[in-house]
Design an enzyme around this catalytic site. Structure first.
Site, mmCIF file in Angstrom:
data_model
loop_
_atom_site.group_PDB
_atom_site.id
_atom_site.type_symbol
_atom_site.label_atom_id
_atom_site.label_comp_id
_atom_site.label_asym_id
_atom_site.label_seq_id
_atom_site.Cartn_x
_atom_site.Cartn_y
_atom_site.Cartn_z
ATOM 1 N N HIS A 1 -8.398 -23.636 13.338
ATOM 2 C CA HIS A 1 -8.875 -22.353 13.870
ATOM 3 C C HIS A 1 -9.916 -21.827 12.868
ATOM 4 O O HIS A 1 -9.800 -22.099 11.673
ATOM 5 C CB HIS A 1 -7.789 -21.277 13.910
ATOM 6 C CG HIS A 1 -6.592 -21.572 14.742
ATOM 7 N ND1 HIS A 1 -5.555 -22.338 14.302
ATOM 8 C CD2 HIS A 1 -6.236 -21.134 15.992
ATOM 9 C CE1 HIS A 1 -4.621 -22.383 15.236
ATOM 10 N NE2 HIS A 1 -5.004 -21.669 16.267
ATOM 11 N N ASP B 1 -8.312 -20.279 9.877
ATOM 12 C CA ASP B 1 -7.639 -21.161 8.905
ATOM 13 C C ASP B 1 -8.602 -21.618 7.825
ATOM 14 O O ASP B 1 -8.196 -21.886 6.693
ATOM 15 C CB ASP B 1 -7.143 -22.471 9.547
ATOM 16 C CG ASP B 1 -6.348 -22.271 10.801
ATOM 17 O OD1 ASP B 1 -5.661 -21.256 10.896
ATOM 18 O OD2 ASP B 1 -6.415 -23.163 11.679
HETATM 19 C C1 XLS Z 1 0.963 -21.556 19.070
HETATM 20 C C2 XLS Z 1 0.026 -22.601 19.433
HETATM 21 C C3 XLS Z 1 -1.192 -22.721 18.543
HETATM 22 C C4 XLS Z 1 -2.260 -23.522 19.246
HETATM 23 C C5 XLS Z 1 -3.622 -23.352 18.674
HETATM 24 O O1 XLS Z 1 2.087 -21.513 19.516
HETATM 25 O O2 XLS Z 1 0.708 -23.821 19.496
HETATM 26 O O3 XLS Z 1 -0.851 -23.276 17.322
HETATM 27 O O4 XLS Z 1 -1.942 -24.869 19.267
HETATM 28 O O5 XLS Z 1 -4.044 -22.044 18.722
#
Ligand code: XLS
Ligand code: NI
Ligand code: NI
Length: 434
Positions: free
Chosen positions: A100, A103
């Site tokens: 993301h 991140d």
């Molecule tokens: C949250 C989601 C997130 C997505 C990406 O529950 O799994 O991690 O995979 O935003």
């Protein structure tokens, strides 16, 4: 270079009896499974958020992990974090990572600042990708952590938030393309509601549909070749999330005319939260031609929230890969470990061991799935079960009508004869492979 993983050597395949704890016992990237390298089947990715950005907090307590790249608010530490990430990629040897925006770059302010920090850090990461050959499976925008997104992004009642979200997604698609990403993911954690008392449901859904259409339009405008993926989840953090499950997403995509443009990223834990099995969600997406990628993890079956544990249940994973292989395998998608350590697992070694174990579980699952597919026992049982439909009379009936069918039942005195579904026999069969 980062010394966070100092003393941990690159992980090698050592065979099922391999001596050291940190060795692959089942994942041999070069081993051929159904004529294809295992690495090319599984397409493993490390998730930047869980492995490097998450600090070990839970609703009752804060940070437990004290990493050399904390606090994550400076560019200097964002680069330290990237150094550690690429050091882990070198040790694991997995081909991909996912991220993301929040991140990888520090969170410092307005959109202009976000744009420039994202640009700087993707230059830095891009350089490391070139040096090491590690690739980007997908990028995405975090539109759920910052307080500006507390009432949603594309579904926010405030058009300024919609605008901020659109700008953010544009910047993240640009960054994904810059890093050669093979997919772009949208997971709408706060695209939903806390209470219907303050929610205009239809308007929010329409905004979400239009937002996704803009994403697709932009992808084509800039010539991004990756796949756009939506990730279903029923709830958490929202009380109700609009992308509830695979079936809901497919209905949504068809309603907004996006079914040929968007595919699905299916997560184990989200399937369980929605009251489904992982293989159900995969099989349904495959059946509808909407399968894209998976977020591999494991949910606690009692907890009621998304525990994002590393997978360790081979029979479960085998059935998931069975449906993936049966449907033709991944194209642009892959196996992203959307999984995090337990918050007491403080060490660098824990992070490596978690991935090594997970990759081995997936490798065993893949091999079992391939063996079942090659053996053909499940397919034979299904073919036999549906064999009646191969007759011309049965096929003709589908083009007929209720009246004509009723007449045939009378004329031919049709009396259906119940037959065994043989479930236990098939369960025993699967058990021979896992
Ligand atoms: C949250 C989601 C997130 C997505 C990406 O529950 O799994 O991690 O995979 O935003
Ligand atoms: Ni996920
Ligand atoms: Ni999740």
């Amino acid at each position: 270079m980062s010394d966070f993983f100092a003393g941990i050597d690159p992980i090698r395949y050592a065979g099922p009896e391999g001596g050291s704890a940190l060795a692959y016992r089942h994942y041999d990237p070069d081993e051929r499974v159904l004529g294809k390298r295992m690495e090319d089947h599984l397409r493993f990715a490390v998730a930047w958020w869980h492995s490097f950005a998450w600090e070990g907090g839970d609703p009752f307590g804060g940070q437990t992990f004290l990493r050399p790249w904390h606090p994550q608010t400076t560019m200097e530490n964002a680069k330290k974090k990237a150094d550690a990430a690429f050091e882990m990629f070198r040790i694991l040897g997995q081909p991909y990572f996912c991220w993301h925006d929040a991140d990888i770059r520090p969170e410092q302010g307005n959109f202009r600042v976000n744009l420039s920090t994202l640009d700087e850090i993707t230059d830095y990461i891009g350089g490391k990708m070139e040096e090491t050959g590690t690739k980007c499976l997908w990028g995405t925008a975090n539109m759920f952590s910052h307080r500006r997104f507390m009432a949603g992004a594309a579904t926010n009642p405030d058009p300024d938030v919609f605008a901020f979200a659109a700008a953010t997604v544009k910047s993240c698609i640009d960054a994904t393309m810059k890093l050669g990403g093979e997919n772009y993911v949208l997971w709408g954690g706060r695209e939903g509601y806390e209470t219907l008392l303050n929610t205009e449901l239809k308007q929010e859904l329409d905004h979400m549909g239009r937002f996704l259409a803009m994403v697709v339009e932009y992808k084509h405008k800039i010539g991004f070749k990756g796949t756009i993926l939506v990730e279903p989840k029923p709830q958490e953090p929202s009380k109700h999330q609009y992308d509830f499950d695979v079936a809901t997403c497919i209905g949504f995509l068809r309603k907004y005319g996006l079914e040929d443009e968007v595919k699905l990223n299916i997560e184990q834990g989200h399937a369980i939260l929605a009251g489904h099995s992982f293989e159900h969600e995969i099989a349904l997406a495959m059946a509808e031609g909407m399968f894209g990628s998976i977020d591999m993890n494991r949910n606690d079956y009692q907890s009621g929230w998304d525990t994002d544990q590393f997978p360790n249940n081979v029979p479960e994973v085998a059935l998931a890969y069975y449906h993936i292989l049966k449907g033709g395998g991944f194209t642009t998608g892959g196996t992203n470990f959307d999984a995090k350590l337990r918050r007491q697992s403080l060490g660098a070694e824990d992070l490596i061991a978690a991935h090594v174990g997970a990759m081995d579980v997936c490798a065993r699952g893949l091999k079992a799935a391939a063996a079942m597919l090659e053996d053909g026992g499940l397919q034979d049982a299904i073919s036999e079960r549906y064999a009646g439909w191969e007759t011309p009379e049965a096929q003709a009936m589908l083009g007929s009508d209720l009246g004509a069918i009723a007449q045939r039942v009378l004329d031919e005195e049709i009396v259906p004869e119940p037959r065994s579904g043989r479930q236990e026999i098939l369960e025993n069969y699967v058990n021979r492979f896992v």
